[in-house]
Write an enzyme that holds these catalytic residues in place. Structure first.
Site, PDB file in Angstrom:
ATOM      1  N   TYR A   1      29.303   2.558 -70.357  1.00 30.22           N
ATOM      2  CA  TYR A   1      28.020   3.205 -70.693  1.00 30.22           C
ATOM      3  C   TYR A   1      26.891   2.166 -70.732  1.00 30.22           C
ATOM      4  CZ  TYR A   1      24.930   6.437 -73.285  1.00 30.22           C
ATOM      5  OH  TYR A   1      23.889   7.255 -73.682  1.00 30.22           O
TER       6      TYR A   1
ATOM      7  N   SER B   1      19.065   4.285 -72.453  1.00 33.60           N
ATOM      8  CA  SER B   1      19.583   4.303 -73.823  1.00 33.60           C
ATOM      9  C   SER B   1      19.261   2.948 -74.446  1.00 33.60           C
ATOM     10  CB  SER B   1      21.107   4.504 -73.780  1.00 33.60           C
ATOM     11  OG  SER B   1      21.694   4.200 -75.025  1.00 33.60           O
TER      12      SER B   1
HETATM   13  N1  LIG Z   1      22.287  11.458 -78.176  1.00 37.38           N
HETATM   14  C1  LIG Z   1      22.165  10.146 -78.210  1.00 37.38           C
HETATM   15  O1  LIG Z   1      22.420   9.513 -79.246  1.00 37.38           O
HETATM   16  C2  LIG Z   1      21.679   9.404 -76.979  1.00 37.38           C
HETATM   17  C3  LIG Z   1      21.272   8.076 -77.133  1.00 37.38           C
HETATM   18  C4  LIG Z   1      20.803   7.394 -76.036  1.00 37.38           C
HETATM   19  C5  LIG Z   1      20.759   8.000 -74.798  1.00 37.38           C
HETATM   20  N2  LIG Z   1      21.177   9.276 -74.671  1.00 37.38           N
HETATM   21  C6  LIG Z   1      21.125   9.871 -73.336  1.00 37.38           C
HETATM   22  O2  LIG Z   1      20.341  11.045 -73.388  1.00 37.38           O
HETATM   23  C7  LIG Z   1      20.709  11.896 -72.298  1.00 37.38           C
HETATM   24  C8  LIG Z   1      20.863  13.307 -72.819  1.00 37.38           C
HETATM   25  O3  LIG Z   1      21.984  13.353 -73.681  1.00 37.38           O
HETATM   26  P1  LIG Z   1      22.015  14.238 -75.026  1.00 37.38           P
HETATM   27  O4  LIG Z   1      22.065  13.301 -76.155  1.00 37.38           O
HETATM   28  O5  LIG Z   1      20.986  15.286 -74.971  1.00 37.38           O
HETATM   29  O6  LIG Z   1      23.495  14.825 -74.905  1.00 37.38           O
HETATM   30  P2  LIG Z   1      24.007  16.285 -74.521  1.00 37.38           P
HETATM   31  O7  LIG Z   1      25.477  16.150 -74.377  1.00 37.38           O
HETATM   32  O8  LIG Z   1      23.457  17.273 -75.479  1.00 37.38           O
HETATM   33  O9  LIG Z   1      23.337  16.552 -73.086  1.00 37.38           O
HETATM   34  C9  LIG Z   1      23.790  15.980 -71.896  1.00 37.38           C
HETATM   35  C10 LIG Z   1      23.696  17.037 -70.822  1.00 37.38           C
HETATM   36  O10 LIG Z   1      24.045  16.461 -69.551  1.00 37.38           O
HETATM   37  C11 LIG Z   1      24.811  17.433 -68.852  1.00 37.38           C
HETATM   38  N3  LIG Z   1      25.647  16.792 -67.832  1.00 37.38           N
HETATM   39  C12 LIG Z   1      26.708  15.977 -68.022  1.00 37.38           C
HETATM   40  N4  LIG Z   1      27.252  15.635 -66.845  1.00 37.38           N
HETATM   41  C13 LIG Z   1      26.511  16.234 -65.882  1.00 37.38           C
HETATM   42  C14 LIG Z   1      26.580  16.281 -64.466  1.00 37.38           C
HETATM   43  N5  LIG Z   1      27.538  15.612 -63.786  1.00 37.38           N
HETATM   44  N6  LIG Z   1      25.659  16.998 -63.789  1.00 37.38           N
HETATM   45  C15 LIG Z   1      24.699  17.689 -64.460  1.00 37.38           C
HETATM   46  N7  LIG Z   1      24.580  17.690 -65.809  1.00 37.38           N
HETATM   47  C16 LIG Z   1      25.484  16.984 -66.508  1.00 37.38           C
HETATM   48  C17 LIG Z   1      25.671  18.109 -69.921  1.00 37.38           C
HETATM   49  O11 LIG Z   1      26.162  19.341 -69.482  1.00 37.38           O
HETATM   50  C18 LIG Z   1      24.678  18.205 -71.068  1.00 37.38           C
HETATM   51  O12 LIG Z   1      23.966  19.426 -71.066  1.00 37.38           O
HETATM   52  C19 LIG Z   1      21.967  11.295 -71.687  1.00 37.38           C
HETATM   53  O13 LIG Z   1      21.621  10.587 -70.510  1.00 37.38           O
HETATM   54  C20 LIG Z   1      22.428  10.321 -72.753  1.00 37.38           C
HETATM   55  O14 LIG Z   1      23.182   9.261 -72.208  1.00 37.38           O
HETATM   56  C21 LIG Z   1      21.641  10.006 -75.728  1.00 37.38           C
END
Ligand SMILES: NC(=O)c1ccc[n+]([C@@H]2O[C@H](COP(=O)([O-])OP(=O)(O)OC[C@H]3O[C@@H](n4cnc5c(N)ncnc54)[C@H](O)[C@@H]3O)[C@@H](O)[C@H]2O)c1
Length: 258
Positions: free
Chosen positions: A162, A149
């Protein structure tokens, strides 16, 4: 995919995506399938995995659903075994599952929040890499991409858990890249800024000022779309990125360039 874009093709590759039903994960799973990969969609929610896999098959791709909790080593090991047993190998993995475990200042953060965040966001990536590398190193190599991130590059208030976990993903990525290069395995990280997914909208709540502030915090002037992150992940998973390993690539609309 042919001609100058041939090396972006994922035809013949088996790609595993964790957090595969989330915003960034599902966009990446769909894109990899469209580029020819056989995709294993792994997430906590089995029904959502099945539904996405069915969608991809209807669109002409190949996909299976695997329920996994990335914090559980037995489940992670079984996830890798299932992908290999179904598709006959594992060539690429996107370790992308993540959570926002809550928002608190460090001096009042519950230990449980810290531990939950580290378990999913960092230990989950470690466990996935451990079992993927074990398979790939015995079967000719592969490519791994971990989701960190922008919070893996700079500090942010209210999120010490985080921020720490995502900095840890950067460290684990670099260490794994150095260790695994000799086995034909590339390991990279992507560092997204704010992206329109469930995680982001849940964190924002309904406060319109918070959205405007977040947009303004990105020099590009907006929030990213999941497919914009998927493009970078799919590139790094492909042979087009054959000389890239240990890289931590910002996909953040300039957030950390300021
Ligand atoms: N959306 C943002 O602004 C953003 C920014 C930077 C980084 N990220 C990172 O991107 C990645 C994807 O997130 P996203 O934004 O698509 O959010 P999201 O919530 O849509 O997707 C996250 C997914 O991870 C799954 N998950 C959570 N805990 C889990 C576990 N213990 N085992 C298996 N699966 C699990 C959830 O069920 C979900 O489908 C994450 O690592 C997040 O930290 C997101």
């Amino acid at each position: 995919m042919s001609g100058p874009f041939e090396r972006l093709s994922l035809t013949g590759k088996v790609v595993l995506v964790t957090g595969g039903t989330g915003g960034i994960g599902s966009a990446t799973a769909r894109l990899c399938a469209a580029r020819g990969a056989k995709v294993a969609i792994a997430d906590l929610d089995e029904a959502a995995c099945e539904s996405l896999a069915a969608d991809i098959r209807v669109a002409g791709g190949e996909a299976i659903a695997i329920r996994v909790d990335v914090t559980d080593e037995d489940e992670v090991s079984t996830m890798v075994e299932n992908a290999v047993a179904t598709f006959g190998g594992l060539h690429a993995a996107f370790n992308n599952a993540g959570i926002n475990a809550g928002n608190a200042l460090l001096d009042s953060m519950a230990l449980t929040q810290w531990q939950r965040s580290l378990a999913v966001n960092l230990t989950g990536v470690f466990l996935c890499m451990k079992h993927e590398i074990a398979h790939m190193s015995a079967h000719g190599g592969g490519a791994i991409v971990n989701t960190s991130s922008a919070a893996g590059a700079v500090g942010m208030a209210w999120s010490a858990d985080y921020v720490s976990a995502k900095h840890g993903v950067v460290g684990a990525t670099r260490a794994a890249a150095v260790e695994a290069s000799g086995k034909g395995i590339r390991v990279n990280a992507i560092l997204p800024g704010a992206v329109e997914t469930r995680m982001f909208t849940d964190a924002l709540g309904t406060n319109p000022d918070l959205r405007r502030m977040t947009e303004a915090g990105h020099p590009i002037g907006r929030i990213g779309e999941p497919h914009e992150v998927a493009e970078t992940a799919a590139f790094l998973l492909s042979d087009a990125a054959s000389f890239i390993t240990g890289a931590c690539i910002m996909v953040d609309g300039g957030f950390t360039a300021q």
